[in-house]
Design an enzyme around this catalytic site. Sequence first.
Site, mmCIF file in Angstrom:
data_model
loop_
_atom_site.group_PDB
_atom_site.id
_atom_site.type_symbol
_atom_site.label_atom_id
_atom_site.label_comp_id
_atom_site.label_asym_id
_atom_site.label_seq_id
_atom_site.Cartn_x
_atom_site.Cartn_y
_atom_site.Cartn_z
ATOM 1 N N CYS A 1 32.218 -43.381 17.619
ATOM 2 C CA CYS A 1 33.081 -42.522 16.813
ATOM 3 C C CYS A 1 33.087 -41.108 17.410
ATOM 4 C CB CYS A 1 32.585 -42.488 15.369
ATOM 5 S SG CYS A 1 33.532 -41.372 14.297
ATOM 6 N N CYS B 1 31.431 -38.501 14.482
ATOM 7 C CA CYS B 1 29.999 -38.481 14.163
ATOM 8 C C CYS B 1 29.161 -39.257 15.177
ATOM 9 C CB CYS B 1 29.758 -39.039 12.763
ATOM 10 S SG CYS B 1 30.224 -40.776 12.575
ATOM 11 N N CYS C 1 34.938 -46.444 12.335
ATOM 12 C CA CYS C 1 33.561 -45.982 12.269
ATOM 13 C C CYS C 1 32.790 -46.787 11.222
ATOM 14 C CB CYS C 1 33.527 -44.493 11.928
ATOM 15 S SG CYS C 1 31.847 -43.808 11.860
ATOM 16 N N CYS D 1 32.575 -41.523 6.833
ATOM 17 C CA CYS D 1 33.403 -41.019 7.929
ATOM 18 C C CYS D 1 34.795 -41.661 7.901
ATOM 19 C CB CYS D 1 32.723 -41.266 9.271
ATOM 20 S SG CYS D 1 33.665 -40.681 10.697
ATOM 21 N N CYS E 1 34.883 -54.981 32.671
ATOM 22 C CA CYS E 1 34.863 -55.506 34.046
ATOM 23 C C CYS E 1 36.201 -55.320 34.747
ATOM 24 C CB CYS E 1 34.466 -56.978 34.019
ATOM 25 S SG CYS E 1 35.593 -58.054 33.098
ATOM 26 N N HIS F 1 36.371 -62.934 34.010
ATOM 27 C CA HIS F 1 35.616 -61.924 34.743
ATOM 28 C C HIS F 1 36.363 -61.629 36.030
ATOM 29 C CE1 HIS F 1 32.301 -59.344 35.542
ATOM 30 N NE2 HIS F 1 31.868 -60.019 36.604
ATOM 31 N N ASP G 1 30.002 -56.855 43.116
ATOM 32 C CA ASP G 1 30.282 -56.702 41.688
ATOM 33 C C ASP G 1 29.791 -55.328 41.258
ATOM 34 O OD1 ASP G 1 30.387 -56.794 38.863
ATOM 35 O OD2 ASP G 1 30.204 -58.966 38.889
ATOM 36 N N GLU H 1 27.438 -54.983 38.168
ATOM 37 C CA GLU H 1 26.056 -55.412 38.355
ATOM 38 C C GLU H 1 25.355 -54.703 39.512
ATOM 39 O OE1 GLU H 1 24.427 -57.738 36.411
ATOM 40 O OE2 GLU H 1 26.192 -57.485 35.185
#
Length: 452
Positions: free
Chosen positions: A181, A184, A213, A218, A241, A268, A285, A288
């Site tokens: 958020c 906050c 939120c 909020c 990704c 992916h 990658d 990773e």
Amino acid sequence: MADHNATQRGASEPRIDSDKLASDLTERFRQVLSTKRMNELTTRSVQSRSASPAPRDFGTLQPPSQPHNAPPPSYSSLRNIPLIPQAPQDARSVRFKNMLHSLSNMPIRWENPGLLDEALRVVPLEQIYNEAEEESQILQAEAESLGAGKKAAWGYQDCVIRALLRWFKRSFFTWVNNPPCSRCYSPTIAVGMAAPLPDEQARGANQVELYKCSVEGCGSYERYPRYNDAFVLLQTRKGRCGEWANCFSMLCRAVGSRVRWVWNSEDHVWTEVYSVHRKRWIHVDACEEAWDKPRLYTEGWGKKLAYCIAFSADGAMDVTRRYVRNPSKWGLERTRAPEAVVLHIMDEIRAMRRSNLSKQEKFRLEGEDMREDRELRQYVISSIANEVSKITPEDILNGSAATARPDPDAQKALESRTSGSTEWIRSRGEGGRGASNQQNSRDRDHRRDHTR
């Protein structure tokens, strides 16, 4: 006096070289035999063609029960016959073809010189090249210590990409699952999708995720546009990704490497970089910080994969065999299209991307494709040999399957390929070995839509 004249005539006449004469006669005899043999073969060929029935007479040899225009017999029971590329016929194959053609446009966006110049402005080039130079010298010294003629593990340009990978993961890009958020800084909860605002749409966002939120007092909402423009990602520096692979691949192109964008049917995406030093494509990658670890997703994450298609500015290649070394264990059924159709689509994209290249460049790329195909075939052969090596005499005598035995190399691969903390892996929705491929449907749909 007569003998003296005869002696003079013999001295003036040229002497006959018997060796040369024998050689000439032998060569003439060989030519005569060759001509005679060719005439005989030509005569036999003409007689054979005249004695053979014409093609139109073949129909008279068919059984009476079989129609004259019947299709040829089916050979579906045969195996390991080389596939011939075939154009898609059914609607499902056509949809798969259209999707792959659309995905193949991604690397073309990275060929914009203005975009690449802008990318270089955000990269700490001095730091990257200093690290690459240091690592390259270390690798070269290690190779020389092993003996004369030994080749370093990686070349200088490979070390540049490795340094760029470390900087990108550790200092530049941020993973975002649920954005916090902005009021906050509390966690948010996904509530659905929203239409992109005009400024978001102008920057390339086709969809926007909406989050609320979690704090009751909020009640603020957060918008998370999914950008596909690498130029915009240089500014936002966050995503999942799809955004990671998009931005990192473009940066690799900016520093002078040939890159691929690899799409995976199990939601992916990652990058491949061509190593001139090793003369092959290297798995990278950015999420990773993984370099040349193609078995990361199967043996590391425990996922099963169906399709892994690599797209570059030069074409496309089905590289599934690089990432699925044991299809019986880690491969999913490929049902998007027949394999002959997949070959046709790959050839079609390659022909389209290389249509304006010179003959020399096309010849070089075709040779590269042949080397890669041999590499991918070798993975299949190695996998079969590995499985056969696990069969024991008891298994053969009992007629049972090979007993699973602990493989220390596989365990080491698992430990080295599973990167990041548990929280980091869980935040991406990726489990460890044996984890289910079914992820949160909302996140999976978001990632699928983004990568496509």
